[in-house]
Motif scaffolding. Structure first.
Motif, PDB file in Angstrom:
ATOM      1  N   ARG A 526       0.733  -1.125  -0.045  1.00 60.67           N
ATOM      2  CA  ARG A 526       0.010  -0.032  -0.038  1.00 60.67           C
ATOM      3  C   ARG A 526       0.941   1.251  -0.193  1.00 60.67           C
ATOM      4  N   MET A 528       0.762   5.761  -0.090  1.00 55.30           N
ATOM      5  CA  MET A 528       0.050   6.779   0.747  1.00 55.30           C
ATOM      6  C   MET A 528      -1.154   7.369   0.046  1.00 55.30           C
ATOM      7  N   LYS A 577      14.261  -0.436  -1.079  1.00 58.03           N
ATOM      8  CA  LYS A 577      13.628   0.425  -2.048  1.00 58.03           C
ATOM      9  C   LYS A 577      14.573   0.298  -3.391  1.00 58.03           C
ATOM     10  N   LYS A 585       4.220   7.380  -9.944  1.00 62.78           N
ATOM     11  CA  LYS A 585       4.257   7.331  -8.800  1.00 62.78           C
ATOM     12  C   LYS A 585       4.295   5.852  -7.685  1.00 62.78           C
ATOM     13  N   GLU A 587       5.637   2.196  -6.545  1.00 62.34           N
ATOM     14  CA  GLU A 587       6.981   1.408  -6.543  1.00 62.34           C
ATOM     15  C   GLU A 587       6.231  -0.129  -6.371  1.00 62.34           C
TER      16      GLU A 587
ATOM     17  N   GLN B 345       2.852  17.295  -1.316  1.00 58.02           N
ATOM     18  CA  GLN B 345       1.545  16.233  -1.046  1.00 58.02           C
ATOM     19  C   GLN B 345       1.247  16.781   0.315  1.00 58.02           C
ATOM     20  N   LEU B 347       2.397  17.085   3.189  1.00 54.37           N
ATOM     21  CA  LEU B 347       2.820  16.124   4.385  1.00 54.37           C
ATOM     22  C   LEU B 347       3.944  16.835   5.193  1.00 54.37           C
ATOM     23  N   TYR B 364       2.546   9.434   8.792  1.00 56.26           N
ATOM     24  CA  TYR B 364       3.635   8.707   8.031  1.00 56.26           C
ATOM     25  C   TYR B 364       5.067   9.043   8.384  1.00 56.26           C
ATOM     26  N   MET B 370      12.347   7.992   6.264  1.00 56.57           N
ATOM     27  CA  MET B 370      13.019   6.905   5.445  1.00 56.57           C
ATOM     28  C   MET B 370      13.611   7.610   4.243  1.00 56.57           C
TER      29      MET B 370
END
Lengths: 602, 377
Positions: A526, A528, A577, A585, A587, B345, B347, B364, B370
């Motif tokens: 999932r 954001m 990653k 957008k 991944e 965004q 955030l 988040y 990260m």
């Protein structure tokens, strides 16, 4: 010193996997003293690690047995072990061509299987004399009479004097040897002084000797030091060595008519020693080359990519080296937005694909991603030209295509009664056309015409699962037939993912599209934001799933002692990653591709 | 210029081990406290020799269950810290307490502790039982009342997103807790840490963890309700009524200051990478080993690692992360591409070189950290 053709028997063994072909071969070698019990490795003929592990034979192998028969004469028996699997039907065919007879080995408990049928028909086609052998006669479940009747019913050969053996315990192996001598014909006695005429039966690469050619002599004599010519390849070589397998290599001075053996001649690549070619003398060529074989054509294609892009050069090296020893494996560079640099590879079938994939990973230590297997489509363009399509990603604009034809196969399936319904349904679901439905005892024999496209998808797995492993399956190609075929694209967050596009029949598109979208929904982590996952034909969406947004990603507690731990976790995430592929957008982890491509449709 | 220095004291013993806890803790049964205190004092002395003259801005007794310590042992450690280092005027001296030790609260205060944080965790007997706590609702409320009567600064710890807990359940509980009028609350989402009894139960299916949507809603509710009562979160899980009520000790962690730890498994960090280097240390893990010889294992914290830690920690604060300070300390900055993306965004905001999470971004924080943290090669 060559052998009198009257004292030679060239034979192969035809059997279904697990019916004991390799055990019988081992027993024959042992009984005739080719190797002592101590030297015997389990199933010496399957020399590749992979072959031994999977109990299959991929390359034809040969062994020369010396046998003194009950009539007091010394005989030379040449066994050519053939691959049992349909993917290697071509290799089976040329191996059978080089012998005069076959042992048909059938498990006395299990009876005739689909693979037995396909192979025995090939033997009959090349006029082999066939000796039925019932193996595993010592098992409590053995029913020799029933199986004999089945051989007569299904295959149509006399089984009344079948040899009943146990290859495992060694029971009646002597009777097999006698049957070979008495019931199989000797090779035709060619003139040993005529110009050399030999068939190149197989070739493979040996690290020390270069390419080794397995040859069957028809006329003339092959000697060390002789200059030979490969008539098809139009190339000449000096013969560095001549020998036979016992089963280890043993040099001989010469090979005469009817004999089987090998030659090595500093040939660099397997491709230069084409199977089916005629070997003759440079100075004194034969005027009648052998008919030869049409080279095997790859029928299943897929993309193979290194999991770590940095391994591409290693992979290239591995692929090149593999191809050196397997002329039926083809490859070319491919670039995918999803998977980076890799190769589009062609195979004789799914097992061949699987074997190559495993060898790359195991012997060459390359981690691979394999895309969904695809068959070769024949496109007739509106301008009348023809094109072959190996990769769905290369599909031309549909308005330029007049017709798409796909390969069809004839499949033979043997299945116990109780699972017949499930198998019929499976074949119908896969667009099959029933040709035959007959019974042999409590088992049904089904013959279906099926599009190969539906078979490469996951037919084996489904068949195995709906019959609890009791069905056996074999197939051969028939032809290409026009079909209502479309390219289905998969879009993740509105971006097409090339590695997941596939060509499907219109009637099956929606089901497959839905299955793929559902699977991807579980596989893509999932984000954001919410991500639509769609399957589409052209601009038309036929299936859709929505991956909901990840709502939070925050640790509750973070104090002094957590600093190191959190930082290490961050390093791990950053490394993870790197293994992600970016689509707009979104991944997508490589694992998701691997899993999505391994899909089943239930 | 030196950073403020704090001292953490790890008391590893508990009356019983909670099934969700993955800290370095041990059953207190028959445990001998005198040799442990002696080892801690020896360790503290070694720290003084290692660091030279520094003053302490905070002492924090954590665990384990430090409220099980004898008040005289607490007093001895405070006195030794003052002797060896010296405490700044108004230094924070905090201790984590279990409601069952309510009878000791007065003694703890008399020993010199001025801030008590009480592990309330839940306000109904059923959930307290599920969490494996040895206290019930009545004991929790009694402990809060007693602490309020004794201490200027009291904090209550809660755990939400318990198995079976609804958003309404938590809302009611959180509201009741806020009505006590304490100056500080810590509200932690229940997490399933590897190796804990809860994780094993969840894997077996014996308990069902709250789903992502529910925990996100609970987090947002916690933030909103706290703010509405004048206790806006100054860190992801920490709410204070004004700056005086904040935990000054914990802020050392989040701002990349210096702290040293004594007691089994305690961690330390001090120095700055670009000014003589930053060091990390961790003490011998087991109480037995620590008592035999309270030695520390050292590691150099590289500039990159320090930058990653500062980003991970600093983003959690309401004040955010000052990029100029980050660069001055470590020579590294946040990833500009990720920063621009997260600003777009909504955030994050980046104002006067300070990066702050928006309320949405707080959800988040880990993911953002990260991506913002510079990567090694």
């Amino acid at each position: 010193m060559t052998t009198d053709p009257k004292r030679i028997r060239n034979f192969s063994i035809v059997a279904h996997i697990d019916h004991g072909k390799s055990t019988l071969a081992d027993r024959l070698i042992q009984t005739t003293g080719g190797l002592s019990a101590r030297e015997m490795k389990e199933q010496v003929l399957d020399s590749m690690e992979l072959e031994r592990e999977r109990g299959i034979t991929i390359k034809a192998q040969t062994v020369r047995l010396d046998y003194t028969a009950q009539d007091g004469e010394h005989y030379v028996l040449n066994l050519i072990d053939t691959p049992g699997h349909v993917d290697f039907a071509y290799e089976v065919n040329r191996s059978l061509f080089a012998c005069e007879g076959s042992l048909l080995v059938v498990d006395a408990a299990q009876g005739v299987e689909a693979q037995t049928l396909a192979n025995v028909y090939q033997a009959i086609e090349v006029d082999h004399e066939i000796v039925p052998v019932l193996n595993k006669i010592d098992l409590p479940a053995a029913e020799p009479e029933r199986v004999k009747a089945q051989i007569e019913d299904v295959i149509g050969i006399d089984a009344s004097d079948a040899v009943e053996i146990s290859a495992k315990t060694g029971l009646n192996i002597d009777q097999v040897l006698e049957a070979i001598v008495k019931r199989l014909p000797p090779p035709e006695a060619g003139d040993p002084n005529a110009p050399l005429k030999a068939l190149l039966v197989d070739s493979w690469y040996d690290t020390y000797l270069g390419v080794i050619c397995l040859v069957r002599i028809y006329e003339g004599t092959l000697r060390k030091g002789m200059k030979v010519r490969l008539m098809g390849a139009k190339a000449s070589y000096g013969v560095d060595g001549v020998g036979v397998f016992r089963p280890t290599k043993e040099s001989v001075d010469s090979l005469g008519p009817g004999e089987l053996g090998f030659l090595n001649a500093s040939i660099k690549q397997v491709r230069d020693a084409r199977v089916g070619d005629t070997v003759t003398e440079e100075k004194r060529p034969t005027d009648k080359p052998l008919p030869g074989f049409k080279p095997a054509q790859p029928v299943v294609f897929c993309g193979m990519f290194p999991v770590d892009a940095a391994d591409f050069e290693d992979m290239r090296d591995a692929v090149e080296r593999l191809a050196l020893n397997d002329a039926s494996f083809s490859y070319e560079m491919e670039t995918s937005a999803a998977l980076g640099f890799g190769f589009r590879c062609g195979f004789l079938g799914l097992l061949h694909l699987e074997v190559i994939r495993e060898r790359l990973e195991r012997e060459y230590d390359v981690d691979l991603i394999t895309t969904a297997p695809s068959v070769v489509y024949e496109l007739t363009m509106t301008d009348g030209s023809m094109q072959e399509l190996h990769n769905p990603a290369d599909m031309p604009d549909v308005v330029k295509i007049d017709e798409i034809a796909e390969p069809w196969i004839k499949a033979t399936i043997l299945v116990p009664d109780e699972y017949l319904g499930a198998v019929l349904k499976l074949c119908e679901d896969r667009r099959g056309i029933q040709q035959e439905l007959t019974y042999a005892g409590s088992r049904a024999m089904l013959v279906y015409e099926l599009p190969l496209n539906e078979v490469v998808f996951d037919f084996y797995d489904r068949l195995k699962s709906v019959t609890k492993g009791y069905a056996s399956f074999d197939y051969q190609f028939i032809d290409h037939r026009a079909g209502d075929l479309v390219k289905m694209s998969i879009l993740v967050n509105d971006e097409p993912v090339d590695a997941l596009s596939m060509i499907v029949h219109r009637a099956r598109a929606q089901g497959r599209g839905r299955a793929m979208c559902e699977k991807l929904k579980d596989l893509i982590p999932r984000h954001m934001f919410k991500i639509p996952i769609q399957a589409a034909i052209g601009g038309k969406v036929i299936a859709r799933e929505t991956l909901s947004a990840m709502r939070k990603d925050v640790t509750a507690k973070c104090y002094g002692g957590d600093a190191t731990r959190k930082r290490k976790l961050l390093d791990k995430q950053k490394a993870g990653k790197k293994r992600m592929r970016q689509f707009g957008k979104v991944e997508i982890p490589q694992e998701a591709f691997i899993a999505a491509l391994k899909m089943d449709d239930d | 210029m030196t950073s403020p220095l704090g001292l953490y004291i790890h008391w590893p013993y508990c009356a019983r081990i909670c099934p969700y806890c993955d800290f370095n803790v041990y059953r207190a049964r028959g445990a001998e406290s005198a040799p442990l205190v002696a080892a801690m004092l020896a360790d503290l002395k070694a720290w003084r020799e290692r660091l030279g003259p520094r003053r302490l801005v905070s002492l924090h007794f954590g665990g384990g269950t430090p409220s099980l310590m004898e008040p005289e042992d607490i007093a001895r450690i405070i006195a030794a810290a003052d002797d060896l280092f010296g405490l700044v005027a108004g230094a924070e001296i905090g201790l984590e307490a279990n409601p069952m030790e309510v009878a000791r609260f007065a003694g703890i205060k008399a020993a010199g502790v001025e801030r008590l944080s009480i592990g309330i965790q839940a306000l109904n007997d059923h959930d307290l039982n599920v969490l494996g706590r040895d206290h019930g609702r009545a004991a929790a409320i009694k402990a809060v009342e007693t602490a309020q009567s004794l201490f200027e600064r009291v904090s209550a710890d809660f755990i939400y997103a318990r198995p079976g807990q609804s958003l309404r359940d938590w809302q009611g509980e959180w509201q009741e807790a806020l009505s006590w009028g304490l100056g500080h609350y810590s509200c932690y989402q229940l997490t399933y840490e590897p190796g804990t009894a809860f994780t094993k139960k969840a894997e077996r299916g014996a308990i069902v963890p709250a789903d992502d949507d529910l925990t996100a809603d609970m987090f947002t509710l916690t933030q909103d309700l706290g703010a509405a009562h004048g206790l806006a979160a100054y860190e992801i899980s920490n709410h204070a009524r004004g700056d005086d009520q904040r935990s000054r000790h914990n802020q050392l962690y989040w701002t990349g200051a210096d702290w040293i730890g004594i007691g089994p498994g305690a961690h330390s960090r001090w120095g700055r990478p670009l000014y003589g280097g930053r060091q990390g240390a961790s003490a011998v893990l087991t109480p037995g080993g620590y008592i035999k010889g309270p030695s520390q294992t050292f590691e150099a914290v590289t500039a990159l690692e320090d930058a990653q830690e500062r980003i991970l920690m600093g983003l959690r604060l309401k004040e955010g992360l000052n990029r100029a300070s980050l660069r001055a300390a470590t020579g590294h900055d946040v990833d500009p591409e990720a920063l621009a993306r997260f600003i777009a965004q909504k955030l994050l905001i980046d104002q006067d070189e300070t990066v702050r999470l928006t309320p949405q971004g707080r959800l988040y924080a880990d993911r953002l950290a990260m991506e913002l943290a510079p990567a090694g090669d």
